[in-house]
Scaffold this motif. Structure first.
Motif, mmCIF file in Angstrom:
data_model
loop_
_atom_site.group_PDB
_atom_site.id
_atom_site.type_symbol
_atom_site.label_atom_id
_atom_site.label_comp_id
_atom_site.label_asym_id
_atom_site.label_seq_id
_atom_site.Cartn_x
_atom_site.Cartn_y
_atom_site.Cartn_z
ATOM 1 N N LEU A 1 0.865 -1.170 0.000
ATOM 2 C CA LEU A 1 0.000 0.000 0.000
ATOM 3 C C LEU A 1 0.903 1.222 0.000
ATOM 4 O O LEU A 1 1.654 1.449 0.953
ATOM 5 N N MET A 2 0.836 1.983 -1.062
ATOM 6 C CA MET A 2 1.728 3.125 -1.230
ATOM 7 C C MET A 2 1.398 4.233 -0.236
ATOM 8 O O MET A 2 0.250 4.643 -0.109
ATOM 9 N N SER A 3 2.422 4.708 0.480
ATOM 10 C CA SER A 3 2.299 5.844 1.385
ATOM 11 C C SER A 3 2.523 7.131 0.591
ATOM 12 O O SER A 3 3.168 7.100 -0.458
ATOM 13 N N PRO A 4 2.040 8.276 1.089
ATOM 14 C CA PRO A 4 2.239 9.526 0.357
ATOM 15 C C PRO A 4 3.708 9.847 0.062
ATOM 16 O O PRO A 4 4.021 10.459 -0.948
ATOM 17 N N SER A 5 4.621 9.421 0.917
ATOM 18 C CA SER A 5 6.036 9.726 0.691
ATOM 19 C C SER A 5 6.781 8.638 -0.085
ATOM 20 O O SER A 5 7.960 8.786 -0.370
ATOM 21 N N ASP A 6 6.105 7.528 -0.430
ATOM 22 C CA ASP A 6 6.744 6.467 -1.208
ATOM 23 C C ASP A 6 6.966 6.919 -2.648
ATOM 24 O O ASP A 6 6.180 7.683 -3.201
#
Length: 192
Positions: free
Chosen positions: A121-126
């Motif tokens: 699950l992609m985080s905003p900072s990924d």
């Protein structure tokens, strides 16, 4: 999630035991290691990503308790992949018979096995590019099905062995196909 990479070339790569001890002696820090031996340090996720992670994981737990076909793992589990990389997907699942082939010590430490299924699950900072490389790394090491959920772009990338990556825009559900028989993940709560 902020990610930092440390290159140990000047002093040599850490052995598997050294990497394991580094992780055990720094439980407050999440480490991964790429196939080149570089240590990847990741910061904790934010509240929204953590909230969605637990909701998604709960769906897997409920399904797995009903079907009893395998073993589930959260993002704190580090797997020793055949390439030498040590990775911790947000959700991972291994068929029961594959898990049972491991020794008790292998199960207790970083299991030397590629999961059958992984979810990131992609985080905003990924970085999308970095996560796509990681997903390909999973496939290259034997993962059979992988989902990369990108909330920001409202997309899901599906990775399968021997097939082109499929990208879906805000799909309402995802099917576990033959890898996770009978499993369907409702994604409406992520897009709304």
């Amino acid at each position: 999630m902020t990610i930092y990479t440390i290159n140990f070339d000047p002093i040599g790569k850490l052995t598997d035991e050294q990497f394991y001890l580094l992780c055990r002696h720094n439980p407050q820090t999440k480490f991964e290691r790429n196939a080149q031996g570089e240590i990847v340090i990741m910061s904790p996720t934010g509240g929204e990503t953590g909230r969605y992670n637990i909701e998604i994981a709960t769906e897997f737990v409920i399904w797995n308790r009903q079907v009893k076909l395998g073993v589930l793992f959260d993002s704190s589990t580090c797997f020793k992949l055949p390439s030498g990389a040590d990775r911790s997907p947000d959700v991972a699942w291994i068929k029961q018979e594959r898990w049972e082939r491991l020794t008790p010590q292998q199960k207790e430490q970083f299991p030397p096995i590629a999961p059958d299924f992984v979810l990131e699950l992609m985080s905003p900072s990924d970085s999308l590019k970095d996560l796509q490389k990681k997903m390909q790394e999973y496939l290259d090491n034997g993962v059979r099905l992988g989902w990369l959920i990108n909330r920001k772009q409202r997309q899901v990338e599906i990775y399968r062995q021997g097939q082109a990556i499929e990208i879906f825009n805000a799909p309402p559900t995802l099917s576990g196909e033959e890898i996770l028989p009978g499993f369907t993940l409702d994604l409406n709560f992520i897009w709304n």
